[in-house]
Design a protein around this motif. Structure first.
Motif, mmCIF file in Angstrom:
data_model
loop_
_atom_site.group_PDB
_atom_site.id
_atom_site.type_symbol
_atom_site.label_atom_id
_atom_site.label_comp_id
_atom_site.label_asym_id
_atom_site.label_seq_id
_atom_site.Cartn_x
_atom_site.Cartn_y
_atom_site.Cartn_z
ATOM 1 N N ILE A 183 -6.034 3.338 -7.587
ATOM 2 C CA ILE A 183 -5.818 2.483 -6.319
ATOM 3 C C ILE A 183 -5.691 3.438 -5.170
ATOM 4 O O ILE A 183 -4.648 4.238 -4.793
ATOM 5 C CB ILE A 183 -4.551 1.441 -6.444
ATOM 6 N N PRO A 184 -6.837 3.616 -4.334
ATOM 7 C CA PRO A 184 -6.781 4.659 -3.391
ATOM 8 C C PRO A 184 -5.851 4.320 -2.425
ATOM 9 O O PRO A 184 -5.174 3.269 -2.156
ATOM 10 C CB PRO A 184 -8.102 4.233 -2.673
ATOM 11 N N ALA A 185 -5.361 5.297 -1.732
ATOM 12 C CA ALA A 185 -4.315 5.260 -0.752
ATOM 13 C C ALA A 185 -4.637 4.186 0.500
ATOM 14 O O ALA A 185 -5.654 4.308 0.821
ATOM 15 C CB ALA A 185 -4.065 6.624 0.035
ATOM 16 N N GLY A 186 -3.502 3.634 0.841
ATOM 17 C CA GLY A 186 -3.746 2.631 1.814
ATOM 18 C C GLY A 186 -4.463 1.154 1.499
ATOM 19 O O GLY A 186 -4.324 0.139 2.150
ATOM 20 N N SER A 187 -4.808 1.308 -0.022
ATOM 21 C CA SER A 187 -5.196 -0.076 -0.546
ATOM 22 C C SER A 187 -4.192 -0.524 -1.408
ATOM 23 O O SER A 187 -3.337 0.108 -1.729
ATOM 24 C CB SER A 187 -6.464 0.237 -1.424
ATOM 25 N N THR A 188 -4.363 -1.768 -1.828
ATOM 26 C CA THR A 188 -3.422 -2.684 -2.852
ATOM 27 C C THR A 188 -4.167 -3.161 -4.022
ATOM 28 O O THR A 188 -3.627 -3.773 -4.985
ATOM 29 C CB THR A 188 -3.018 -3.682 -2.081
ATOM 30 N N ALA A 189 -5.426 -2.730 -3.932
ATOM 31 C CA ALA A 189 -6.203 -3.482 -5.585
ATOM 32 C C ALA A 189 -7.364 -2.603 -5.748
ATOM 33 O O ALA A 189 -7.704 -1.971 -5.220
ATOM 34 C CB ALA A 189 -6.721 -4.725 -5.016
ATOM 35 N N THR A 190 -7.436 -2.861 -7.285
ATOM 36 C CA THR A 190 -8.810 -2.370 -8.023
ATOM 37 C C THR A 190 -9.121 -3.388 -8.954
ATOM 38 O O THR A 190 -8.336 -4.401 -9.345
ATOM 39 C CB THR A 190 -8.586 -1.008 -8.429
ATOM 40 N N THR A 191 -10.010 -2.945 -9.672
ATOM 41 C CA THR A 191 -10.399 -3.902 -10.700
ATOM 42 C C THR A 191 -10.933 -3.426 -11.899
ATOM 43 O O THR A 191 -11.578 -2.190 -11.932
ATOM 44 C CB THR A 191 -11.731 -4.878 -10.114
ATOM 45 N N PRO A 195 0.800 -1.144 -0.010
ATOM 46 C CA PRO A 195 -0.106 -0.005 0.133
ATOM 47 C C PRO A 195 0.824 1.442 -0.004
ATOM 48 O O PRO A 195 1.994 1.313 0.557
ATOM 49 C CB PRO A 195 -0.895 -0.218 1.024
ATOM 50 N N ARG A 196 0.319 2.601 -0.450
ATOM 51 C CA ARG A 196 1.021 3.664 -0.577
ATOM 52 C C ARG A 196 0.280 4.634 0.136
ATOM 53 O O ARG A 196 -1.063 4.663 0.444
ATOM 54 C CB ARG A 196 1.266 3.946 -2.102
ATOM 55 N N SER A 197 0.673 5.637 0.648
ATOM 56 C CA SER A 197 0.201 6.886 1.322
ATOM 57 C C SER A 197 -0.680 7.510 0.567
ATOM 58 O O SER A 197 -1.436 8.397 0.847
ATOM 59 C CB SER A 197 1.137 7.520 2.249
ATOM 60 N N ALA A 198 -0.559 7.724 -0.748
ATOM 61 C CA ALA A 198 -1.298 8.403 -1.673
ATOM 62 C C ALA A 198 -1.872 7.451 -2.733
ATOM 63 O O ALA A 198 -1.486 6.453 -2.904
ATOM 64 C CB ALA A 198 -0.278 9.599 -2.271
#
Length: 894
Positions: A242-250, A210-213
């Motif tokens: 991919i929102p901050a703090g997340s690691t996935a999207t579809t 995850p990233r902060s931004a």
């Protein structure tokens, strides 16, 4: 299935070597988890293909096998002359892969995860295959290139993704894992079309951490075999977040349905322009559109001509076929004769896997809709719906296996590239079958499958140079066929007999059933079996006639003592046997000599460690039987301490002399002076009872060098052939000198023992022919120039019925044979012979092999250790011994 090899997954083959400094088995395969989560590899498989497209499983990952992100596992070949690297492998396999084939990793469902090929003909490859690195034994292989994220590159083209590495540098679980910066990846996706409805296809896009931004990435679809213009799917060109703090999207792509069966198609999704300094680890994904609308097909269209169905992965509907056999988890069905195709290379039968007991019965006519699968190189149908439309239908006529089918000629096989593929799934009838080996043993089956022939013949080693070995220049011999007609039979799978029913080799039978293919071997599964003649074991020789002397020979398979006082262990293992093990071996050998060979007057023995241990056997024989034996043994030069000797019945035979022949003879062994004979021939001269008095007899016990390297190439093979040639030549000179002496002119002479050679030439050195004076230079690589023994000796093996001419059982692996996986064939061969001079032949009555070691099931041989009486003899050695009976006449009658 054409689109599935384009897809990749998180487990990648990252380095491999097809052969190395130690030879063709010096190979390894390195895999890496390139994903962001640990991978459970339970049930995954390492498969290999040859250059003809035939595939086979080399290794199945055990339950619980896992690999962490960025980490490696090393698989290596543990066979003879196998992996020689210094990095300890995590897992090992026993059957290698070819220099010009291919490799694949399959997941637990059988889907290909990654693959690489070394030829256009390999079943496993992506895009342009790599070039084979040839057959040179050097440390070279292939390694994957790395992409910008430092991860294995996977463009779907082997030629672009791999580079030659020399020397190789394999990595294992103990090697450092690769830790990358933040990266983004897109996973492949698959949808199944079953009707005209649209189907969403989601592609998972993930960050390695995850990233902060927020992180954005651009995604765009690209046509491949699936196109927007043809209405296969809707184009997408978008930016994802991919929102901050997340690691996935579809990313979801709309795929249009289909109304009829058709080919599978694929398109691609490409990622670009990731923000925040994030690298693209896997920037391309494949969208596989699998058309699962059933294709109407006959069975023969499903099976095709090869081991892999041309409709693999497709949903098919095949109607009006007849159930021919029913098992616990499926059934076989076959096209009625009226609809069968006229192509002899395709099968009209197939197995339907139902997981549990099917509700159909033999003779049912059924309609089946199912998915075409390939299970251990056996085309089959799975995920089936079955409808019975008729009961009691006439079964299709069986293929009759017999003298000509399956073929005995490897150059004219019954199914083109193989001998059995075109019969898989079909009814087969065998009228004159013979079981050629006792039951094999598996962990949960003490009495498992057997090897059989359909022509009533043993699987015998026949004249000629070994199959697959080039005939040497100047040798006028053909290649031996390798017995392509031999196949396996598993009697229990369809309930023909109860599970774990033992069968002895030599048993003949009639049967009906179906052909199958399991674990790399074509296997006949009967629905009914009738034993026409059961072979009993042990099968002793006949009793000695009253006016006869009995001479025999028996290789006792490393009859050792407890002392490790030689260069190598006598046992061939890490330690010598215990006192209890020696005692048990002595008891078992006594049972064999006494009850199977019926107490020979003179018995040549081979592979015996010491006079003391042989004297122990002589005493045991005296305790067990009404006979008095004396042991004779003189030590030779074998580094493991095995020798030749004699057991002599001193209650019937008077020993005059025992001494070694040419024990000190030497030769130049690759620049060093060494003894010619590891086991110097041992000459026994004795008087035996005759009708009116005594008769002088000479017996030579022999045990020349083994054949293990004879059929190979290289300096070791050449050295071993030369040594065998010199040993035979030395003994021939001794035989000629002996039979030319005046006092031996009227004396029978027998040369007996384990000759480690056939009754005919192997194309390199005819050891038996040289010793007997029947050497033919035109049939041998090593030339003699003229026979030394005159008159020639006669091999009493020629008097034994053809189907009984064997004293040793050797399972030969012929490698990849005619399009099928490596073929192992158990071969019966004569290694133990009796050569008779003219006088002995004039007195000859018969030669017989005592059966107790080669024909029994593996489990029976082990169980015999705790048996009593004659049953204890079974499994006492890896050879069957023999006896020769000579009528005894007084010397003055000659």
């Amino acid at each position: 299935m054409a689109v599935l090899p384009l897809q990749a997954a998180d487990l990648s083959i990252t380095q491999f070597r097809a052969r190395g400094p130690a030879g063709g088995n010096d190979e390894f395969v390195e895999v890496q988890n390139t994903g962001t989560a640990a991978l459970d590899l339970s049930g995954y498989k390492l498969n290999a293909s040859n250059a003809s497209g035939t595939t086979g499983t080399r290794f199945t990952f055990p339950t619980g096998t896992a690999v962490a992100p960025g980490c490696f596992l090393l698989l290596a070949n543990k066979a003879a002359s196998g992996y020689s690297g210094t990095v300890t492998p995590d897992l090992t396999y026993a059957t290698g892969f070819t220099d010009d084939g291919g490799l694949a990793v399959l997941d637990a469902n059988g889907a290909i995860v990654d693959q690489v090929g070394l030829s256009a003909g390999s079943a496993y490859k992506l895009g342009t295959p790599l070039a084979s690195l040839g057959s040179g034994n050097s440390d070279q292989g292939y390694g994957r290139k790395l992409n910008g994220a430092g991860l294995p590159q996977s463009t779907g083209n082997n030629a672009a993704d791999w580079v030659k590495v020399a020397p190789t540098a394999p990595r294992a679980s103990t090697s450092p894992c690769t830790v990358q910066g933040t990266s983004v990846s897109i996973a492949d996706a698959t949808v199944n079309l079953r009707n005209g409805d649209d189907v969403p296809m989601p592609f998972a896009i993930t960050l390695s951490e995850p990233r902060s931004a927020d992180v954005t990435v651009h995604a765009v679809t690209v046509d491949d075999t699936a196109t927007v213009a043809a209405g296969d799917y809707d184009a997408v060109d978008t930016t994802l977040t991919i929102p901050a703090g997340s690691t996935a999207t579809t990313l979801t792509v709309n795929v249009h349905g289909a109304k009829a069966a058709g080919p599978d198609k694929a398109f691609r999704v490409n990622l670009s322009d990731a923000t925040g300094g994030v690298t693209l680890a896997k920037a391309t994904a494949v969208g596989a559109i699998l058309n699962q609308i059933p294709l109407t097909a006959e069975i023969w269209q499903v099976t095709g001509r090869g081991q892999v169905s041309p409709l693999l992965g497709k949903r098919v509907a095949t109607k009006g076929n007849i159930v021919t056999a029913v098992g616990p988890a499926g059934f076989t069905m076959q096209t009625p004769d009226s609809r069968a195709d006229d192509d002899r290379l395709t099968s009209n039968g197939i197995y339907v896997f139902t997981q549990s007991a099917p509700s159909v019965a033999i003779g049912d006519m059924v309609d089946v809709e199912a998915t075409v699968d390939n299970y251990f190189n056996l085309p089959e149908l799975k995920n089936a719906t079955v409808a019975t439309t008729m009961r009691g239908a006439k079964l299709p006529a069986p293929v009759v296996f017999g003298a000509n089918v399956p073929s005995t000629d490897p150059n004219a096989l019954s199914c083109g590239e193989t001998n059995f593929q075109c019969f898989v799934g079909m009814r087969v009838a065998i009228d004159n079958g013979m079981i050629t080996t006792g039951n094999l043993r598996f962990s949960n089956e003490p009495f498992a499958e057997v090897y059989v022939t359909a022509n009533g013949q043993r699987s015998l080693r026949k004249p000629g140079v070994r199959y697959t070995v080039p005939v040497p220049d100047g040798v006028n011999l053909p290649n031996w066929s390798g017995n392509p007609e031999v196949f396996k039979m598993n009697t229990a799978d369809y309930g023909a007999v109860a599970a774990n029913t033992p069968f002895n080799a030599g048993t003949t039978f009639r049967a009906e059933g179906v052909m199958s293919y399991t674990f790399g071997a074509y296997t006949f599964i009967p629905t009914k079996v009738t034993v026409t003649k059961a072979a009993e074991l042990p099968r002793p020789v006949d009793s000695r006639p009253f006016f006869a002397v009995r001479v025999g020979a028996f290789n006792m398979e490393r009859f050792c003592d407890t002392q490790f006082n030689t260069t190598f262990t006598c046992s061939g293992g890490d330690t010598e046997p215990t006192a209890d093990q020696v005692r048990l071996k002595t008891q078992r050998l006594s049972a064999y000599v006494g009850s199977v060979l019926k107490l020979p007057d003179i018995l040549s023995v081979e592979e015996v460690k010491s006079l003391t241990v042989l004297q122990g056997l002589a005493k045991q024989l005296g305790d067990d039987y009404p006979a008095q034996y004396e042991a004779f043994l003189q030590e030779g030069h074998d580094p493991s301490g095995i020798n030749v000797g004699f057991l002599v019945r001193t209650d019937r035979v008077r020993v005059l002399d025992v001494h070694q022949l040419a024990a000190d003879e030497t030769w130049q062994d690759q620049g060093s002076t060494a003894f010619v004979h590891d086991h110097p021939p041992l000459l026994l001269t004795a008087e035996v009872p005759s009708i009116l008095g005594k008769m002088r007899i000479n017996v030579i016990a022999v045990h020349p060098k083994a054949r293990q390297n004879v059929d190979k190439t290289g300096s070791t093979a050449e050295r071993d052939r030369q040594k065998r040639f010199l040993q035979a030549k030395s003994l021939a000179a001794q035989v000629q000198a002996l039979q030319s002496g005046r006092k031996n002119l009227l004396a029978p002479l027998l040369v007996v023992g384990d000759f480690n050679a056939y009754q005919f030439s192997d194309g390199f050195t005819d050891v038996v022919g040289l010793i007997s004076g029947r050497y033919d230079d035109s049939q041998n690589l090593l030339k003699l120039g003229g026979n030394l023994v005159k008159p020639a000796l006669w091999n009493a093996v020629d008097s034994v019925p053809a189907n009984d001419r064997y004293s040793f059982l050797f399972t030969e692996n012929f490698g990849n044979v005619q399009g099928q996986a490596p073929r192992s064939v158990p071969t019966h061969q004569v290694l133990d012979h009796a050569l008779l001079n003219t006088v002995a032949r004039g007195l000859f009555l018969r030669m017989e092999y005592g059966r107790g070691n080669l024909d029994a099931p593996v489990q029976t041989l082990d169980d015999a250790a705790s048996a009593t009486g004659v049953k204890k003899a079974m499994g006492s050695s890896d050879h069957d011994g023999f006896v020769v009976d000579l009528v005894t006449l007084p010397l003055r009658l000659f």
